[in-house]
Design a protein around this motif. Sequence first.
Motif, PDB file in Angstrom:
ATOM      1  N   SER A   1       0.832  -1.204   0.000  1.00 37.24           N
ATOM      2  CA  SER A   1       0.000   0.000   0.000  1.00 37.24           C
ATOM      3  C   SER A   1       0.868   1.256   0.000  1.00 37.24           C
ATOM      4  N   MET A   2       0.345   2.265  -0.670  1.00 40.07           N
ATOM      5  CA  MET A   2       1.016   3.559  -0.662  1.00 40.07           C
ATOM      6  C   MET A   2      -0.004   4.651  -0.390  1.00 40.07           C
ATOM      7  N   GLY A   3       0.460   5.703   0.245  1.00 36.62           N
ATOM      8  CA  GLY A   3      -0.473   6.766   0.595  1.00 36.62           C
ATOM      9  C   GLY A   3       0.183   8.126   0.595  1.00 36.62           C
ATOM     10  N   TRP A   4      -0.671   9.124   0.706  1.00 39.04           N
ATOM     11  CA  TRP A   4      -0.228  10.514   0.844  1.00 39.04           C
ATOM     12  C   TRP A   4      -0.810  11.085   2.130  1.00 39.04           C
ATOM     13  N   PHE A   5       0.035  11.782   2.850  1.00 39.40           N
ATOM     14  CA  PHE A   5      -0.359  12.503   4.044  1.00 39.40           C
ATOM     15  C   PHE A   5       0.101  13.948   3.874  1.00 39.40           C
ATOM     16  N   ARG A   6      -0.437  14.843   4.702  1.00 35.41           N
ATOM     17  CA  ARG A   6       0.004  16.230   4.637  1.00 35.41           C
ATOM     18  C   ARG A   6       0.025  16.837   6.023  1.00 35.41           C
ATOM     19  N   GLN A   7       0.864  17.855   6.161  1.00 34.02           N
ATOM     20  CA  GLN A   7       0.972  18.562   7.432  1.00 34.02           C
ATOM     21  C   GLN A   7       1.030  20.055   7.164  1.00 34.02           C
ATOM     22  N   ALA A   8       0.017  20.749   7.650  1.00 29.92           N
ATOM     23  CA  ALA A   8      -0.039  22.200   7.526  1.00 29.92           C
ATOM     24  C   ALA A   8       0.660  22.817   8.729  1.00 29.92           C
ATOM     25  N   PRO A   9       1.103  24.057   8.612  1.00 29.76           N
ATOM     26  CA  PRO A   9       1.799  24.723   9.733  1.00 29.76           C
ATOM     27  C   PRO A   9       0.936  24.732  10.991  1.00 29.76           C
ATOM     28  N   GLY A  10       1.524  24.293  12.085  1.00 29.72           N
ATOM     29  CA  GLY A  10       0.819  24.300  13.352  1.00 29.72           C
ATOM     30  C   GLY A  10      -0.194  23.203  13.541  1.00 29.72           C
ATOM     31  N   LYS A  11      -0.270  22.289  12.580  1.00 26.46           N
ATOM     32  CA  LYS A  11      -1.251  21.200  12.668  1.00 26.46           C
ATOM     33  C   LYS A  11      -0.557  19.841  12.621  1.00 26.46           C
ATOM     34  N   GLU A  12      -1.290  18.810  13.052  1.00 25.49           N
ATOM     35  CA  GLU A  12      -0.761  17.464  12.975  1.00 25.49           C
ATOM     36  C   GLU A  12      -0.847  16.945  11.537  1.00 25.49           C
ATOM     37  N   ARG A  13      -0.010  15.974  11.259  1.00 26.72           N
ATOM     38  CA  ARG A  13      -0.046  15.356   9.947  1.00 26.72           C
ATOM     39  C   ARG A  13      -1.363  14.586   9.795  1.00 26.72           C
ATOM     40  N   GLU A  14      -1.952  14.668   8.593  1.00 29.11           N
ATOM     41  CA  GLU A  14      -3.247  14.034   8.371  1.00 29.11           C
ATOM     42  C   GLU A  14      -3.252  13.224   7.089  1.00 29.11           C
ATOM     43  N   PHE A  15      -4.116  12.236   7.058  1.00 24.02           N
ATOM     44  CA  PHE A  15      -4.272  11.378   5.899  1.00 24.02           C
ATOM     45  C   PHE A  15      -4.911  12.149   4.747  1.00 24.02           C
ATOM     46  N   VAL A  16      -4.445  11.864   3.528  1.00 22.75           N
ATOM     47  CA  VAL A  16      -5.012  12.472   2.329  1.00 22.75           C
ATOM     48  C   VAL A  16      -5.625  11.401   1.422  1.00 22.75           C
ATOM     49  N   ALA A  17      -4.813  10.423   1.028  1.00 20.50           N
ATOM     50  CA  ALA A  17      -5.296   9.396   0.104  1.00 20.50           C
ATOM     51  C   ALA A  17      -4.391   8.183   0.185  1.00 20.50           C
TER      52      ALA A  17
END
Length: 125
Positions: free
Chosen positions: A33-49
């Motif tokens: 499995s492969m995925g994408w996550f993202r982390q915005a400034p001041g926020k926790e990393r979150e699942f994308v796809a």
Amino acid sequence: QVQLVESGGGLVQAGGSLRLSCAASGRTFSINSMGWFRQAPGKEREFVAAIIGDSGSTYYADSVKGRFTISRDNAKNTVYLQMNSLKPEDTAVYYCAARPGQYGGAWREALYTYWGQGTQVTVSS
């Protein structure tokens, strides 16, 4: 070991599009499995796809459904994230991730073994 290298980030205006790529190297046969996550400034990393290798099933965060598309080219050991209709709130560092398994929840960050270094996506209003 598996190495993941993301590319394709950049600055785009709201409503625009970007395509992120993540190239895997090393023991790629161990990846399912492969995925994408993202982390915005001041926020926790979150699942994308995420995309599951055996079935090709895809999963998306509610915030990106209908706008983002994840795909995978097994011959090139590369996963893509096509991002359309981008919004300023999509601004974040985007990380590619990979794991040997396919069960337990595609959105669960802790299940991913390998991570890329991240690529910055900035959406201006």
